[in-house]
Design a protein around this motif. Structure first.
Motif, PDB file in Angstrom:
ATOM      1  N   GLU A   3      -5.542  -0.131  -2.364  1.00 14.60           N
ATOM      2  CA  GLU A   3      -4.290  -0.237  -3.112  1.00 14.60           C
ATOM      3  C   GLU A   3      -3.470   1.040  -2.989  1.00 14.60           C
ATOM      4  OE1 GLU A   3      -4.523  -1.518  -7.133  1.00 14.60           O
ATOM      5  OE2 GLU A   3      -5.692  -3.314  -6.667  1.00 14.60           O
ATOM      6  N   SER A   4      -4.061   2.168  -3.352  1.00 15.04           N
ATOM      7  CA  SER A   4      -3.394   3.462  -3.248  1.00 15.04           C
ATOM      8  C   SER A   4      -4.472   4.532  -3.154  1.00 15.04           C
ATOM      9  CB  SER A   4      -2.481   3.722  -4.450  1.00 15.04           C
ATOM     10  OG  SER A   4      -3.234   3.729  -5.651  1.00 15.04           O
ATOM     11  N   VAL A   5      -4.082   5.725  -2.750  1.00 16.71           N
ATOM     12  CA  VAL A   5      -5.058   6.772  -2.483  1.00 16.71           C
ATOM     13  C   VAL A   5      -4.821   7.953  -3.414  1.00 16.71           C
ATOM     14  CG1 VAL A   5      -6.062   8.282  -0.724  1.00 16.71           C
ATOM     15  CG2 VAL A   5      -5.100   6.063  -0.077  1.00 16.71           C
ATOM     16  N   SER A   6      -5.918   8.471  -3.957  1.00 16.36           N
ATOM     17  CA  SER A   6      -5.862   9.690  -4.764  1.00 16.36           C
ATOM     18  C   SER A   6      -7.181  10.423  -4.582  1.00 16.36           C
ATOM     19  CB  SER A   6      -5.614   9.366  -6.240  1.00 16.36           C
ATOM     20  OG  SER A   6      -6.695   8.613  -6.773  1.00 16.36           O
ATOM     21  N   THR A   7      -7.266  11.581  -5.174  1.00 17.33           N
ATOM     22  CA  THR A   7      -8.513  12.339  -5.149  1.00 17.33           C
ATOM     23  C   THR A   7      -9.061  12.413  -6.566  1.00 17.33           C
ATOM     24  OG1 THR A   7      -7.782  13.662  -3.276  1.00 17.33           O
ATOM     25  CG2 THR A   7      -9.598  14.545  -4.585  1.00 17.33           C
TER      26      THR A   7
ATOM     27  N   LEU B 156       0.832  -1.186   0.000  1.00 17.18           N
ATOM     28  CA  LEU B 156       0.000   0.000   0.000  1.00 17.18           C
ATOM     29  C   LEU B 156       0.873   1.243   0.000  1.00 17.18           C
ATOM     30  CD1 LEU B 156      -2.579  -1.169   2.670  1.00 17.18           C
ATOM     31  CD2 LEU B 156      -2.723  -1.320   0.184  1.00 17.18           C
ATOM     32  N   THR B 157       0.640   2.104  -0.970  1.00 13.33           N
ATOM     33  CA  THR B 157       1.383   3.353  -1.056  1.00 13.33           C
ATOM     34  C   THR B 157       0.431   4.502  -1.232  1.00 13.33           C
ATOM     35  OG1 THR B 157       1.633   3.081  -3.427  1.00 13.33           O
ATOM     36  CG2 THR B 157       3.437   2.269  -2.061  1.00 13.33           C
ATOM     37  N   LEU B 158       0.845   5.666  -0.764  1.00 13.53           N
ATOM     38  CA  LEU B 158       0.019   6.864  -0.863  1.00 13.53           C
ATOM     39  C   LEU B 158       0.318   7.564  -2.166  1.00 13.53           C
ATOM     40  CD1 LEU B 158      -2.015   8.670   0.544  1.00 13.53           C
ATOM     41  CD2 LEU B 158      -0.119   9.953   1.514  1.00 13.53           C
ATOM     42  N   ALA B 159      -0.670   7.632  -3.058  1.00  8.98           N
ATOM     43  CA  ALA B 159      -0.472   8.240  -4.370  1.00  8.98           C
ATOM     44  C   ALA B 159      -0.700   9.736  -4.287  1.00  8.98           C
ATOM     45  CB  ALA B 159      -1.436   7.619  -5.385  1.00  8.98           C
ATOM     46  N   ALA B 160      -0.291  10.430  -5.343  1.00  8.29           N
ATOM     47  CA  ALA B 160      -0.530  11.868  -5.434  1.00  8.29           C
ATOM     48  C   ALA B 160      -2.012  12.152  -5.424  1.00  8.29           C
ATOM     49  CB  ALA B 160       0.104  12.409  -6.706  1.00  8.29           C
TER      50      ALA B 160
ATOM     51  N   THR C 158      -1.106   6.551   7.505  1.00  6.38           N
ATOM     52  CA  THR C 158      -1.524   7.955   7.467  1.00  6.38           C
ATOM     53  C   THR C 158      -2.911   8.148   6.867  1.00  6.38           C
ATOM     54  OG1 THR C 158      -0.420   8.240   5.329  1.00  6.38           O
ATOM     55  CG2 THR C 158       0.847   8.766   7.316  1.00  6.38           C
ATOM     56  N   THR C 159      -3.338   7.228   6.036  1.00  4.32           N
ATOM     57  CA  THR C 159      -4.652   7.360   5.396  1.00  4.32           C
ATOM     58  C   THR C 159      -5.390   6.046   5.501  1.00  4.32           C
ATOM     59  OG1 THR C 159      -3.745   8.954   3.821  1.00  4.32           O
ATOM     60  CG2 THR C 159      -5.878   7.963   3.288  1.00  4.32           C
ATOM     61  N   CYS C 160      -6.637   6.115   5.942  1.00  5.16           N
ATOM     62  CA  CYS C 160      -7.462   4.911   6.089  1.00  5.16           C
ATOM     63  C   CYS C 160      -8.760   5.058   5.310  1.00  5.16           C
ATOM     64  CB  CYS C 160      -7.794   4.660   7.560  1.00  5.16           C
ATOM     65  SG  CYS C 160      -6.351   4.275   8.593  1.00  5.16           S
ATOM     66  N   GLN C 161      -9.287   3.919   4.936  1.00  2.27           N
ATOM     67  CA  GLN C 161     -10.608   3.892   4.332  1.00  2.27           C
ATOM     68  C   GLN C 161     -11.670   4.201   5.387  1.00  2.27           C
ATOM     69  OE1 GLN C 161     -11.166  -0.006   2.558  1.00  2.27           O
ATOM     70  NE2 GLN C 161     -10.300   0.664   0.609  1.00  2.27           N
TER      71      GLN C 161
ATOM     72  N   GLY D  23     -12.874  15.323  -6.596  1.00  2.00           N
ATOM     73  CA  GLY D  23     -12.989  15.899  -5.268  1.00  2.00           C
ATOM     74  C   GLY D  23     -13.235  14.901  -4.159  1.00  2.00           C
ATOM     75  N   GLN D  24     -13.229  13.607  -4.470  1.00  2.00           N
ATOM     76  CA  GLN D  24     -13.518  12.581  -3.477  1.00  2.00           C
ATOM     77  C   GLN D  24     -12.335  11.636  -3.336  1.00  2.00           C
ATOM     78  OE1 GLN D  24     -16.381  12.899  -1.806  1.00  2.00           O
ATOM     79  NE2 GLN D  24     -16.884  14.641  -3.140  1.00  2.00           N
ATOM     80  N   PRO D  25     -12.107  11.068  -2.142  1.00  2.00           N
ATOM     81  CA  PRO D  25     -11.002  10.116  -1.967  1.00  2.00           C
ATOM     82  C   PRO D  25     -11.307   8.790  -2.660  1.00  2.00           C
ATOM     83  CG  PRO D  25     -12.296  10.296   0.050  1.00  2.00           C
ATOM     84  CD  PRO D  25     -12.817  11.346  -0.881  1.00  2.00           C
ATOM     85  N   ASP D  26     -10.324   8.330  -3.417  1.00  2.00           N
ATOM     86  CA  ASP D  26     -10.452   7.050  -4.111  1.00  2.00           C
ATOM     87  C   ASP D  26      -9.296   6.158  -3.669  1.00  2.00           C
ATOM     88  OD1 ASP D  26     -11.969   5.944  -6.848  1.00  2.00           O
ATOM     89  OD2 ASP D  26      -9.993   5.068  -6.495  1.00  2.00           O
ATOM     90  N   TYR D  27      -9.596   4.887  -3.400  1.00  2.00           N
ATOM     91  CA  TYR D  27      -8.624   3.984  -2.802  1.00  2.00           C
ATOM     92  C   TYR D  27      -8.164   2.888  -3.771  1.00  2.00           C
ATOM     93  CZ  TYR D  27     -10.731   6.327   1.160  1.00  2.00           C
ATOM     94  OH  TYR D  27     -11.207   7.293   2.011  1.00  2.00           O
TER      95      TYR D  27
END
Length: 673
Positions: free
Chosen positions: A327-331, A11-15, A354-357, A334-338
């Motif tokens: 898998e990864s997080v982006s916006t 799991l990685t935090l995407a832009a 740092t970021t959770c569903q 305007g909404q968080p997508d995982y």
């Protein structure tokens, strides 16, 4: 589809830069006209239309919470035991060697959830590491011993991914990994399983038109995967299985892919008819998107894709998956997508925490899309033609036995609301209607009262308008499905089952959302002339009684006219080599006339916008738009009567590879062989 375990993910935090760029369309948009035509009937919605996938590595499988959420969304079919795990899963001891099995996910737990949700199961028998006897024993345990009544059984999952074509993700212990090997064992499965319960339906895995390895002929094979499997196993099966994961890195790209569905299904049905001579059912048991899986692009895609498949007669469409994991997080919009394939949140976090569903089982946007489709198209509804004047607005419509008419409006414009004017052909609505709306970022579908003919749909939204008739008029019984025979390049005979006495039948051609009446008769067949060669036609039959009351449109019949049976030229088009998104075409041009041809120019048009010619030989080739031309080389300039010239080219495609139907030589329409 390979399952993605939350515990196994890197799991990685995407832009957080939005990938779906908002439209710059002005807010004060022109009025969009939506046309709905009740005379242009499509297919009827089955009782298993809206489906999902369940997996044995999902700890929430079979729980009351999930079952109730599936019921609330109108889910009618649930698939088990989960993608590629199906080919390593052994039901008797509930093990999947090499994979993870969550507690309380055995078949009985699955069936408890299915029953609580009021759905039907579809089960994938273990082809890869199992046996026909193991599958037959499962049928006996499920249907004879426990009375579960499991009707639909798939034989394996994505077996074309067993390494035969190079890529390998599917377990397959059989020595023969060719399509012929699969077809042989499918027949053995069908025989063993139906010996236990003759009422079950058996499905075989096919490739989806335009997706790898569709079109590829493996070494030593007699044809493509579909050709071999259908030819050898077609008489033993009842339906075929397709999976679809379209490509795309933005909302517009993903949402535009649904235009490929009708062509893909048309090619599949052509293959079924050609290689089996039967009319097999089609199930799409996995589907999802690469972009916006948890946000509005995924929701809009799901609604459009499900409705389009149902219009084409697919009896179930199963979203992958109920739970899958972050898998990864982006916006996005305007909404968080995982990038989570699940309909519901798995409640997990990125590797650094740092970021959770959202909490476990929180619905993502596609969940509400499935819910909206189930409210729009109910079992027994007849889907009908609908269209919009704005390309960013997709429309579907359904007619109900109680007289209601539902219209699903998908506004793909991320910035602009759309004022809609609804027009109905063959239907007179009452002034007010029920309006269901799901907007970007919403956590529920809202219900309100509005106009049946005029409303404004929000940007980036799903809206269903449920209209009621202004008056109840009961017409004659709906005619049965027509058939087409004696089809030539210019004519066809349409026939249908006899109905009640005293009615007159009208035969209508669908031209988009406009119906063109070909004629009427008191008999049960009608021959239509003056058709265009190489053209697909869809027609319906409507009954009219002496009082002028009309029936619903019959189910549709679709046929394609051919090329002229006689001409001064003939063309043979052959796909000689294919690698999944490109091919080599060999084209033979024959002078079938009585005079020599001195210099020539051959022309054809690609049937779709995703095909192209990338250069050829034995002539001078060019392409403008979808139109392709080739003129002779010096050495093949002259064609004597009976003589042929062979030319060829390299073609590319990014969707179903539909063969051109018509060719002209020096402006003369040729016979296509």
């Amino acid at each position: 589809m390979r399952p993605r375990l939350a515990a196994m993910l890197a799991l990685t935090l995407a832009a957080t830069t939005p990938l779906f760029v908002p439209s710059t369309t002005a807010q004060a948009a022109d009025i969009v006209t939506v046309q709905v035509n009740t005379r242009a009937g499509l297919e009827t919605v089955s009782g298993t239309a809206i489906g999902v996938n369940h997996a044995i590595w999902d700890s929430q499988l079979g729980t009351n919470t999930v079952a109730d959420l599936m019921k609330d969304a109108g889910v009618q079919m649930m698939r088990y035991p989960g993608g590629s795990y199906s080919d390593i899963y052994h039901w008797r001891d509930h093990t999947a060697p090499g994979g993870y099995v969550a507690p309380d996910t055995d078949f009985d737990h699955f069936m408890a959830g299915v029953r609580r949700a009021g759905a039907q199961p579809i089960v994938t028998a273990n082809y890869g590491t199992g046996s026909p006897q193991e599958a037959a024993d499962w049928v006996r345990s499920a249907n004879v011993d426990k009375g579960y009544g499991v009707k639909y059984w798939e034989i394996g999952n994505e077996l074309y991914g067993n390494g035969h074509y190079g890529a390998q993700w599917e377990a397959d212990d059989h020595a023969d990994k060719t399509p012929a090997g699969y077809a042989t064992v499918v027949r053995q499965h069908a025989e063993a399983m139906k010996a236990v319960d003759p009422t079950i339906k058996i499905g075989a895995v096919l490739t989806t038109a335009g997706d790898w390895p569709d079109g590829i002929v493996g070494g030593g094979d007699a044809g493509t995967w579909n050709q071999v499997v259908l030819s050898m196993a077609g008489s033993a099966i009842d339906f075929v299985i397709l999976h679809w994961y379209p490509s795309g890195s933005s909302g517009p790209e993903v949402l535009g892919k649904t235009v490929q569905i009708s062509e893909a299904l048309s090619l599949t049905r052509q293959q079924i008819a050609k290689y089996t001579g039967r009319d097999l059912g089609i199930a799409v048991t996995e589907i999802n998107v690469p972009h916006g899986r948890n946000t509005q692009p995924g929701a809009l895609f799901a609604a459009d894709a499900f409705a389009t498949y149902l219009e084409q007669g697919v009896f179930t469409v199963n979203w992958w998956n109920v739970h899958n994991g972050l898998e990864s997080v982006s916006t996005i919009d305007g909404q968080p997508d995982y990038r989570d394939f699940g309909l519901l949140s798995s409640g997990n976090c990125t590797a650094d925490g740092t970021t959770c569903q959202p909490p476990m089982n929180t619905p993502f946007a596609p969940y509400y899309a499935l819910s909206m489709v189930s409210k729009f198209a109910k079992p027994g509804n007849q889907l009908i033609r609908a269209s919009a004047t704005d390309p960013l607005v997709k429309v579907h419509a359904a007619r109900r036995a109680n007289g209601e008419l539902a219209v699903l409006v998908i506004n793909q414009d991320t910035a602009a609301a759309k004022p809609i004017s609804l027009r109905y052909a063959g239907y007179s609505p009452a002034a007010t209607a029920t309006v269901l709306t799901f907007t970007n970022g919403a956590t529920a579908i809202t219900t309100s009262t509005g106009s049946a003919t005029s409303l404004t749909v929000p940007p980036n939204s799903l809206t269903t308008i449920v209209a009621r008739p202004s008056a109840t008029i009961i017409g004659p019984a709906t005619p049965g499905r027509p058939t087409a025979s004696a089809v030539t390049d210019r004519a066809a005979t349409i026939a249908w089952p006899a109905g009640p006495a005293g009615v007159k039948y009208e035969v209508h051609r669908q031209n988009g959302t406009t119906s063109e009446q070909w004629g009427e008769t008191t008999g049960t067949s009608f021959t239509v002339y003056n058709l265009n060669p190489g053209t697909a036609y869809t027609a319906n039959v409507i009954a009219r009684d002496g009082a002028g009351r009309v029936s619903w449109a019959s189910p549709p019949v679709t046929f394609r006219t051919g090329s002229p049976s006689t001409s001064t030229c003939a063309v043979t088009f052959t796909d000689t080599a294919n690698w999944g998104n490109g091919f080599v075409a060999s084209v033979d041009i024959t002078n079938t006339g009585t005079n020599p041809i001195d210099s020539w120019n051959l022309a054809f048009t690609w049937p779709t916008g995703w095909q192209r010619m990338d250069g050829g030989w034995n002539g001078t080739w060019s392409q403008t738009g979808a139109a392709v031309q080739v003129s002779n080389a010096d050495f093949n300039r002259t064609l004597a009567p009976g003589a042929s010239a062979n030319i060829g080219f390299v073609g590319a495609y990014q969707g179903p590879n539909v063969t051109p139907a018509l060719f002209t030589l020096n402006g003369v329409l040729c016979t296509t062989r």
